[in-house]
Design a protein around this motif. Structure first.
Motif, PDB file in Angstrom:
ATOM      1  N   GLY A  54      84.028  16.907 -88.884  1.00 20.82           N
ATOM      2  CA  GLY A  54      85.040  16.315 -89.768  1.00 20.82           C
ATOM      3  C   GLY A  54      85.622  15.039 -89.227  1.00 20.82           C
ATOM      4  O   GLY A  54      86.727  14.627 -89.609  1.00 20.82           O
ATOM      5  N   ALA A  55      84.882  14.376 -88.300  1.00 20.21           N
ATOM      6  CA  ALA A  55      85.440  13.196 -87.638  1.00 20.21           C
ATOM      7  C   ALA A  55      85.539  11.984 -88.548  1.00 20.21           C
ATOM      8  O   ALA A  55      86.346  11.079 -88.311  1.00 20.21           O
ATOM      9  CB  ALA A  55      84.597  12.851 -86.413  1.00 20.21           C
ATOM     10  N   ASP A 127      91.902  17.399 -89.541  1.00 16.48           N
ATOM     11  CA  ASP A 127      90.853  16.381 -89.481  1.00 16.48           C
ATOM     12  C   ASP A 127      91.349  15.101 -90.166  1.00 16.48           C
ATOM     13  O   ASP A 127      92.206  15.171 -91.052  1.00 16.48           O
ATOM     14  CB  ASP A 127      89.592  16.889 -90.191  1.00 16.48           C
ATOM     15  CG  ASP A 127      88.714  17.748 -89.291  1.00 16.48           C
ATOM     16  OD1 ASP A 127      88.805  17.567 -88.056  1.00 16.48           O
ATOM     17  OD2 ASP A 127      87.956  18.593 -89.811  1.00 16.48           O
ATOM     18  N   PRO A 128      90.861  13.918 -89.764  1.00 20.26           N
ATOM     19  CA  PRO A 128      89.780  13.744 -88.785  1.00 20.26           C
ATOM     20  C   PRO A 128      90.239  13.757 -87.334  1.00 20.26           C
ATOM     21  O   PRO A 128      89.411  13.727 -86.434  1.00 20.26           O
ATOM     22  CB  PRO A 128      89.226  12.374 -89.155  1.00 20.26           C
ATOM     23  CG  PRO A 128      90.427  11.611 -89.642  1.00 20.26           C
ATOM     24  CD  PRO A 128      91.254  12.627 -90.389  1.00 20.26           C
ATOM     25  N   ARG A 130      91.471  16.108 -85.463  1.00 14.73           N
ATOM     26  CA  ARG A 130      91.002  17.270 -84.711  1.00 14.73           C
ATOM     27  C   ARG A 130      89.553  17.075 -84.246  1.00 14.73           C
ATOM     28  O   ARG A 130      89.234  17.245 -83.068  1.00 14.73           O
ATOM     29  CB  ARG A 130      91.122  18.534 -85.561  1.00 14.73           C
ATOM     30  CG  ARG A 130      90.642  19.780 -84.819  1.00 14.73           C
ATOM     31  CD  ARG A 130      90.856  21.044 -85.639  1.00 14.73           C
ATOM     32  NE  ARG A 130      89.939  21.130 -86.773  1.00 14.73           N
ATOM     33  CZ  ARG A 130      90.310  21.027 -88.039  1.00 14.73           C
ATOM     34  NH1 ARG A 130      91.582  20.806 -88.355  1.00 14.73           N
ATOM     35  NH2 ARG A 130      89.414  21.120 -89.017  1.00 14.73           N
ATOM     36  N   SER A 131      88.672  16.711 -85.155  1.00 14.99           N
ATOM     37  CA  SER A 131      87.257  16.559 -84.811  1.00 14.99           C
ATOM     38  C   SER A 131      87.028  15.373 -83.878  1.00 14.99           C
ATOM     39  O   SER A 131      86.115  15.405 -83.041  1.00 14.99           O
ATOM     40  CB  SER A 131      86.430  16.386 -86.085  1.00 14.99           C
ATOM     41  OG  SER A 131      86.439  17.586 -86.843  1.00 14.99           O
TER      42      SER A 131
END
Length: 403
Positions: A54-55, A127-128, A130-131
């Motif tokens: 999910g970046a 996200d983003p 987190r990723s």
């Protein structure tokens, strides 16, 4: 002239004999499927974790990342095929082995990165962000561990001192010092200087007995002669002894036994010698690796009965056997201490957990049955990938004490 390589010719080249079924009709589909799945997982999990997930990286970053991973996967396949197949190219082997180590590290830490992502999700990081945090953490971990792991693999091994008490050891032998080296795996990376440094460290230990527990080299005597040459300078007061490992049976097992004999070592090909100190005696026996019998090498196969033929049953037995798995025969024969290598301590964490599925011990001193003890070395060198992660190499100094 036919391109076919007979099994005896393959052994002289230092490569395993070809599979006749594979030669006739190509590798079985099942084997190809397993290899394909493994490659897909090893490269796919890091690709998903770092590049996709999910970046929401820019398209150019996703394209470049994908091409880099696909290129690395192709490099691994070609490197392993040309490096360890018929061509036996050291240059390609170095490429394939390095990529194999790197992708294993990347795979492991990408899986751990997913755990980190779950923790971040639970604490409310979306996200983003987190990723991207996970991707950055994985990249930093892989780069750091790869750099450190290569240094650990190439460095002079640490000396590990271990005291072992043997009930049947005579007082005259109390305090005898035995140095173990194993799994040197002289191979595609030129390590003659490292070999000389290992010998110098071994000689500083003032050993009574020096043992090499097998997996001496990958390849033929002709190809690896220079890297092995420093072993001729190993000094020991009573004996220098060597047994074969499983990798000798990929190539020239008998030739390596003969070569070590020419360097002044006692090659214990299912036989024993007896050493004496202070009026007491110790039987030092050695057996072939457990894979020897199925290798096609005539006259080879682990045979502890033959190795102990003629030995005084009242004397303590010190046994060299490459694999810890050979301990069952040692227990049955009343061996006092078996020393082994083979496991490399896992070499690249957490591979030791997989090794434990095949071997009774990964490293260290353990007891088996009522009399027998086993010491398993993490190995002096490395196989294949030039990395050691949380599994340091060792030169082991055993001091035997009388019970």
């Amino acid at each position: 002239m036919s391109d076919e390589i007979r099994p005896d010719e393959a052994r002289r080249h230092g490569t395993p004999p070809p599979n006749t079924e594979a030669e006739a009709g190509g590798p079985p589909l099942a084997r190809l499927g397993i290899v394909g799945l493994v490659v897909l997982l090893l490269f796919g999990v890091p690709l998903w974790t770092v590049v996709f997930s999910g970046a929401q990286w820019p398209a150019i970053a996703r394209i470049v990342g994908s091409l880099a991973v696909v290129g690395a996967a192709a490099g691994l396949i070609v490197g392993m095929t040309k490096g360890h197949g018929r061509a036996h190219s050291d240059g390609w082997a170095r490429i394939g082995d390095t990529l194999l180590g790197l992708v294993w590290i990347a795979f492991v830490w990408s899986v751990l990165g997913q755990v980190l992502g779950l923790v971040l999700l639970l604490v409310g990081v979306d996200d983003p962000a987190r990723s991207r945090i996970v991707a950055a953490a994985v990249v930093v971990a892989v780069v750091a561990l790869a750099g450190w792991g290569r240094r650990e693999a190439m460095r002079l091994p640490r000396v590990k001192n271990v005291t072992v008490t043997l009930d049947r050891l005579g007082q005259g032998l109390d305090g005898i010092r035995i140095v173990l080296i194993t799994d040197t795996h002289y191979g595609p990376i030129e390590r003659s200087g490292w070999s000389a440094d290992v010998v110098a460290e071994v000689n500083r230990q003032d050993a009574d007995i020096v043992c090499h527990l097998g997996d001496l080299a990958d390849g033929s005597v002709e190809r690896r002669r220079g890297q092995v040459a420093p072993l001729e300078r190993v000094s020991a007061k009573s004996a220098r002894v060597y047994v074969t490992g499983n990798h000798e049976y990929f190539g020239e097992a008998q030739e390596w036994l003969d070569h070590m004999t020419s360097l002044g070592w006692d090659s214990l090909h299912n036989r024993h010698i007896t050493v004496m100190r202070g009026g007491d005696r110790l039987v030092i026996a050695g057996v072939d690796d457990r894979t020897a019998r199925g290798s096609g090498e005539a006259g080879h196969g682990a045979d502890l009965t033959a190795a102990l033929d003629g030995a005084d049953p009242a004397l303590p037995i010190f046994l060299l056997a490459h694999q810890p798995k050979q301990i069952d025969a040692a227990v049955a024969a009343g061996t006092d201490l078996q020393v082994s290598g083979h496991t490399h301590g896992g070499q690249i964490w957490p591979f030791g957990a997989l090794v434990r599925l095949d071997q009774p011990v990964v490293s260290g001193l353990s007891r088996h049955g009522t009399r027998t003890q086993l010491y398993t070395s993490r190995g002096t060198g490395f196989w294949g990938p030039p990395f050691r992660v949380f599994a340091p190499s060792e030169i082991t100094v055993l001091t035997l004490k009388s019970g």
